[in-house]
Design a protein around this motif. Sequence first.
Motif, PDB file in Angstrom:
ATOM      1  N   ARG A 194       0.855  -1.187   0.000  1.00  0.00           N
ATOM      2  CA  ARG A 194       0.000   0.000   0.000  1.00  0.00           C
ATOM      3  C   ARG A 194       0.887   1.231   0.000  1.00  0.00           C
TER       4      ARG A 194
ATOM      5  N   ASN B  46      -5.853  -0.438   6.945  1.00  0.00           N
ATOM      6  CA  ASN B  46      -4.479  -0.195   6.507  1.00  0.00           C
ATOM      7  C   ASN B  46      -3.638   0.613   7.495  1.00  0.00           C
TER       8      ASN B  46
ATOM      9  N   ASP C 270       1.354   0.235  11.020  1.00  0.00           N
ATOM     10  CA  ASP C 270       0.715  -0.872  10.329  1.00  0.00           C
ATOM     11  C   ASP C 270      -0.133  -1.635  11.350  1.00  0.00           C
TER      12      ASP C 270
END
Length: 156
Positions: free
Chosen positions: A39, A80, A99
Motif C-alpha cells: 500500500r 491499513n 501498520d
Amino acid sequence: MLVAVNGLKVTGQQLDDGRDALQVLQDEANYPINLKFARPRLTTNEKIFQASMFYPLYALACQLSPEPRSSGIEVLEADNFRMNCFQTLTGVKFMVISDPKQSGVDALLHRVYELYADFALKNPFYSLEMPIRCELFDEHLKTALEQAERQGFSNV
C-alpha cells in the motif's frame, strides 16, 4: 502499488538500475518475474489529518463512556493503519500511526513519554501547550525511532 521487480526497488515507474518498470514487465524475456506490492505510504499531511480527526472521536468517547474519568480511545484500527494514543496524567497525548500488524507500539509510546518527561518537562524554557522545541528531545526521539525500526517497528 508496485514496490519491487525482481528485488529491485521501484520509484515511480523506474527501477533502481534506471530501467522503466513497465518495459521490464512487457518484455517476455524477463519472465519468470518476481513482483512485490504494498500500500502507498501515508504522506505527512494525511497523518496530520488522521490525527486531527482522532481528537474529536477521543473527546466523544470520553463523554459517552459509562466509566467515570474514562481515558477515551486508546487504539483506532482501520484496514491499513492503526493509531495508538497514550495520554499522560497532565493530558498530553502522544500518537503513533502504524501498520495494523505492528507490535511494540505501547512500548514505543511509553519510551516517547519518558523522553518527553526527561527532556521537555525538565527544560526550564519549555512551556506546556506549546510545541516541543528541544534539541536533546529531538535527538533522543530520533534515536528511539531508529532503534524501534531496527527491531522491526515500521511506519512511525
